[in-house]
Design a protein around this motif. Structure first.
Motif, PDB file in Angstrom:
ATOM      1  N   ALA A  64       0.836  -1.209   0.000  1.00 12.64           N
ATOM      2  CA  ALA A  64       0.000   0.000   0.000  1.00 12.64           C
ATOM      3  C   ALA A  64       0.870   1.258   0.000  1.00 12.64           C
ATOM      4  O   ALA A  64       0.555   2.246  -0.690  1.00 12.64           O
ATOM      5  CB  ALA A  64      -0.934  -0.009   1.210  1.00 12.64           C
ATOM      6  N   ASP A  65       1.965   1.245   0.752  1.00 10.10           N
ATOM      7  CA  ASP A  65       2.870   2.400   0.783  1.00 10.10           C
ATOM      8  C   ASP A  65       3.440   2.685  -0.604  1.00 10.10           C
ATOM      9  O   ASP A  65       3.549   3.849  -1.020  1.00 10.10           O
ATOM     10  CB  ASP A  65       4.010   2.155   1.779  1.00 10.10           C
ATOM     11  N   HIS A  66       3.800   1.632  -1.322  1.00 10.92           N
ATOM     12  CA  HIS A  66       4.337   1.830  -2.677  1.00 10.92           C
ATOM     13  C   HIS A  66       3.271   2.374  -3.625  1.00 10.92           C
ATOM     14  O   HIS A  66       3.570   3.207  -4.486  1.00 10.92           O
ATOM     15  CB  HIS A  66       4.897   0.507  -3.214  1.00 10.92           C
ATOM     16  N   ARG A  67       2.031   1.891  -3.462  1.00  8.08           N
ATOM     17  CA  ARG A  67       0.955   2.432  -4.306  1.00  8.08           C
ATOM     18  C   ARG A  67       0.774   3.928  -4.033  1.00  8.08           C
ATOM     19  O   ARG A  67       0.640   4.729  -4.955  1.00  8.08           O
ATOM     20  CB  ARG A  67      -0.360   1.691  -4.026  1.00  8.08           C
ATOM     21  N   TYR A  68       0.741   4.278  -2.765  1.00  9.81           N
ATOM     22  CA  TYR A  68       0.560   5.693  -2.423  1.00  9.81           C
ATOM     23  C   TYR A  68       1.758   6.519  -2.889  1.00  9.81           C
ATOM     24  O   TYR A  68       1.623   7.690  -3.250  1.00  9.81           O
ATOM     25  CB  TYR A  68       0.344   5.866  -0.918  1.00  9.81           C
ATOM     26  N   GLY A  69       2.950   5.900  -2.863  1.00  9.43           N
ATOM     27  CA  GLY A  69       4.120   6.613  -3.373  1.00  9.43           C
ATOM     28  C   GLY A  69       3.988   6.884  -4.863  1.00  9.43           C
ATOM     29  O   GLY A  69       4.305   7.991  -5.337  1.00  9.43           O
ATOM     30  N   PHE A  70       3.504   5.894  -5.613  1.00  5.96           N
ATOM     31  CA  PHE A  70       3.267   6.081  -7.050  1.00  5.96           C
ATOM     32  C   PHE A  70       2.245   7.192  -7.278  1.00  5.96           C
ATOM     33  O   PHE A  70       2.429   8.073  -8.122  1.00  5.96           O
ATOM     34  CB  PHE A  70       2.775   4.762  -7.649  1.00  5.96           C
ATOM     35  N   ILE A  71       1.154   7.155  -6.499  1.00  6.22           N
ATOM     36  CA  ILE A  71       0.088   8.152  -6.653  1.00  6.22           C
ATOM     37  C   ILE A  71       0.600   9.541  -6.297  1.00  6.22           C
ATOM     38  O   ILE A  71       0.302  10.535  -6.977  1.00  6.22           O
ATOM     39  CB  ILE A  71      -1.124   7.767  -5.779  1.00  6.22           C
ATOM     40  N   SER A  72       1.385   9.627  -5.224  1.00  5.19           N
ATOM     41  CA  SER A  72       1.915  10.916  -4.800  1.00  5.19           C
ATOM     42  C   SER A  72       2.788  11.536  -5.887  1.00  5.19           C
ATOM     43  O   SER A  72       2.669  12.734  -6.196  1.00  5.19           O
ATOM     44  CB  SER A  72       2.714  10.748  -3.507  1.00  5.19           C
ATOM     45  N   GLY A  73       3.646  10.719  -6.501  1.00  9.94           N
ATOM     46  CA  GLY A  73       4.486  11.223  -7.582  1.00  9.94           C
ATOM     47  C   GLY A  73       3.665  11.631  -8.790  1.00  9.94           C
ATOM     48  O   GLY A  73       3.939  12.655  -9.433  1.00  9.94           O
ATOM     49  N   LEU A  74       2.638  10.844  -9.099  1.00 12.43           N
ATOM     50  CA  LEU A  74       1.768  11.163 -10.233  1.00 12.43           C
ATOM     51  C   LEU A  74       1.052  12.489 -10.009  1.00 12.43           C
ATOM     52  O   LEU A  74       0.962  13.340 -10.905  1.00 12.43           O
ATOM     53  CB  LEU A  74       0.766  10.018 -10.421  1.00 12.43           C
ATOM     54  N   VAL A  75       0.514  12.682  -8.785  1.00 11.26           N
ATOM     55  CA  VAL A  75      -0.225  13.914  -8.479  1.00 11.26           C
ATOM     56  C   VAL A  75       0.682  15.135  -8.567  1.00 11.26           C
ATOM     57  O   VAL A  75       0.272  16.200  -9.047  1.00 11.26           O
ATOM     58  CB  VAL A  75      -0.899  13.798  -7.093  1.00 11.26           C
TER      59      VAL A  75
END
Length: 632
Positions: A262-273
């Motif tokens: 989940a942390d990696h998913r949120y990291g991907f999303i954070s970078g995308l945003v």
């Protein structure tokens, strides 16, 4: 039934993302509500036509992820995997991009073949200074992105155009892959090789679309995927390898592997945003923040809520009562006309007392139910109902429920039928069932006349000067109902519906002015559901009661009684008592009283001999101590 050439669109999204508005904008009034097979989760389907194409639109339950922790998530994930809709539209709240994209990322990882992101409420995002590069967002997600403001019907046609274009597109789509770090990636590859080695690859790909996603879910300890694995070729060996991988990852990260994923998913999303979203230098306070200072105030919040609920019920019954009387009066006049036309026959009695009386029992309550749901829909669409649930959460925890259960119970104090119907908005089945079971303990308006009758009969007089005992008893009956609702909710949660309390995490959506179209659709949905469900049952029971009170039609000695009644009527007519004129003579008045008494005597004997009368005689000994005979 799916039509040939029809495109099925599945709508998915977080609660309060505007998914229902997108559904209403697409389908209008061409929709119906039911339940998903085997569960109490609401199922909404609608139909649309655009650009020469027909669409079947399925509104999936609101979900924050596809982790299958709740029944709503299970229903949504199973539908996408098993029913394989042609297009999945993921409705994303543009003003809360980072939180909403977690579901989007999971959907893309799942391997759904055609995904469109509906970037909804872009007007709200713009109002707080957010600017989103939709072209770049589309490229990074590998899916078309369409800007919409569904509550104003903006972007709906473009969304349907995108669905057609995606459906007709050929060639491979861009594949988005989230990198979970070297350690997890190594375990994903190792599990893939184990699945291929034991020969389970065809079974996995047939059921779960993406091999990589299947392995990630095994590492996340997904219960549904684990159950499926046990039935595959070499399932025991795969399960053993999964446990080995999870133990290895836990020892490295000193945390559960699902948390790391989940942390990696949120990291991907954070970078995308960060790439696609431009925020103002200083986030300014919104109008919703200012209103919440009053409505969610620690001291003022509950009194304001109480005033609003008082206003809802006052408005409902003030406007609804005249309409109820109008409908009841109209049906009574219709019954009189039909009775006069059909005469004193069995068929006439069935139509008048059974059908028209049964319909009246349903339709006369329709104005109050429609007005009540109009008020509730207004509060829900405006964003206030989420605040009300938040305010009542602490109180409802005493019952083992959370704040959203308060709304159906409160509505049930007006009428239990819409109260039970309102429980469909609860996400979790256990909370929904407990709430439905305790709603009838809330004293509804229909019971008030009965309370007043019984209290007046058994508790006459005054408790103290100026305070009638009956009034205190009626108030006490309401309080007792509430107390029993609290007690029974605790009993249900600790016995037949045992389980941990559902954590109450509810986002507070921004305040919005509801649209007339959305409100009318909500009211029509619920009113029609009431007519269809309550109407059919009540009408059938009214006909059954009529039958029980009418048959057997005769009794011993009825022929002589009817002959005596005919003789009295003939005498009354031959003496000229039925002619219009001045005040009737004392002889005519006496004859009239004898006719009425004879009619009543025959009616009472018929009723006593009917199935209902015989049943009344059976239970009369039980009721006699409190003064009730078989007729009551």
């Amino acid at each position: 039934m799916i039509k040939i050439g029809e495109i099925t669109i599945a709508l998915l999204g977080n609660p309060n993302s505007g998914k229902t508005s997108v559904f209403n904008s697409m389908t209008g009034s061409r929709q119906h509500v039911g339940n998903w097979p085997g569960v109490t989760v609401e199922k909404k389907e609608g139909f649309a036509a655009h650009g020469g194409r027909n669409f079947r639109v399925v509104d999936l339950p609101g979900a924050y992820s596809l982790a299958a922790y709740s029944m709503e998530e299970v229903v949504s994930r199973d539908y996408i995997l098993n029913d394989k809709p042609e297009v999945v539209v993921d409705v994303v709240d543009a003003s809360n991009l980072e939180r909403n994209l977690y579901l989007t990322v999971q959907l893309i990882e799942l391997g759904a073949p055609r995904v469109i992101v509906a970037l909804n409420m872009v007007d709200v995002a713009e109002s707080i200074g957010h600017k989103i590069n939709t072209a770049l967002l589309s490229d990074l997600l590998g899916a078309p992105v369409v800007e919409t403001v569904a509550r104003r019907d903006k972007g709906t046609e473009e969304l349907l155009d995108a669905a057609v274009a995606l459906f007709e597109s050929v060639g491979p789509k861009k594949e988005i892959k989230i990198f979970y770090g070297a350690e997890i990636e190594d375990e994903i590859e190792r599990l893939e090789s184990v699945i291929r080695r034991v020969g389970a690859e065809p079974e996995v790909l047939k059921a779960w679309t993406s091999m990589r996603w299947f392995c990630v879910k095994l590492i996340e300890n997904d219960a549904a995927v684990k159950r499926a694995t046990a039935g595959y070729t070499g399932g025991g060996e795969i399960t053993a390898e999964v446990e080995r991988s999870r133990a290895h990852l836990t020892s490295i990260f000193r945390d559960e592997p699902e948390n790391v994923v989940a942390d990696h998913r949120y990291g991907f999303i954070s970078g995308l945003v960060k790439e696609v979203l431009v925020r103002p230098m200083a986030e300014r306070r919104t109008g919703s923040d200012l209103i919440d200072e009053l409505l969610l105030h620690r001291l003022l919040g509950l009194p304001v809520f109480a005033l609003l609920m008082f206003a809802v019920f006052t408005l409902t019954f003030t406007l609804g009562d005249p309409l109820m009387r109008m409908i009841s009066g109209g049906l009574a006049r219709l019954g009189a006309v039909v009775s006069g036309s059909l005469g004193d026959t069995l068929f006439g009695s069935l139509v008048t007392d059974g059908v028209i009386g049964g319909v009246g029992g349903v339709v006369s309550f329709l104005p109050n139910i429609a007005l009540l749901f109009f008020a509730i829909a207004f509060l829900e669409d405006s964003g206030y109902m989420a605040r009300a649930a938040f305010l009542m959460d602490r109180v409802m925890h005493v019952m083992g429920l959370h704040g959203k259960s308060f709304i159906p119970i409160m509505v049930g104090m007006g009428c239990n039928v819409p109260g039970v119907m309102a429980a469909r908005t609860l996400e979790h089945q256990r909370d929904r069932l407990v709430t439905i079971l305790v709603v009838p303990l809330a004293s509804c308006g229909a019971r008030l006349p009965v309370y007043i009758l019984l209290a007046g009969a058994f508790f006459p007089g005054e408790l103290m000067p100026g305070v009638r005992t009956a009034g205190v008893v009626v108030f006490a009956m309401y309080i007792v109902g509430i107390l029993f609702a609290v007690i029974m909710a605790r009993v249900f949660r600790s016995s037949i519906l045992r389980g941990p309390s559902t954590p109450f995490v509810m986002e507070l959506p921004p305040y919005r002015l509801p649209t007339a179209k959305s409100l009318l659709i909500h009211v029509w949905e619920r009113a029609w559901m009431y007519i269809r469900k309550a109407g059919t049952i009540i009408l059938a029971l009214a006909a059954l009661v009529w039958f029980a009170m009418t048959f057997p039609a005769g009794y011993r000695g009825i022929h002589s009684d009817e002959a005596g009644l005919r003789a009295l009527r003939n005498t009354y007519a031959s003496d000229g008592c039925d002619r219009p004129g001045p005040e009737p003579s004392s002889a005519c008045s006496l004859l009239y009283e004898r006719v009425v008494l004879a009619e009543r005597g025959i009616a009472v004997k018929r009723l006593e001999n009917s199935f209902a009368g015989r049943f009344g005689r059976v239970i009369e000994p039980v009721m006699r101590p409190i003064g009730f005979d078989w007729r009551v």
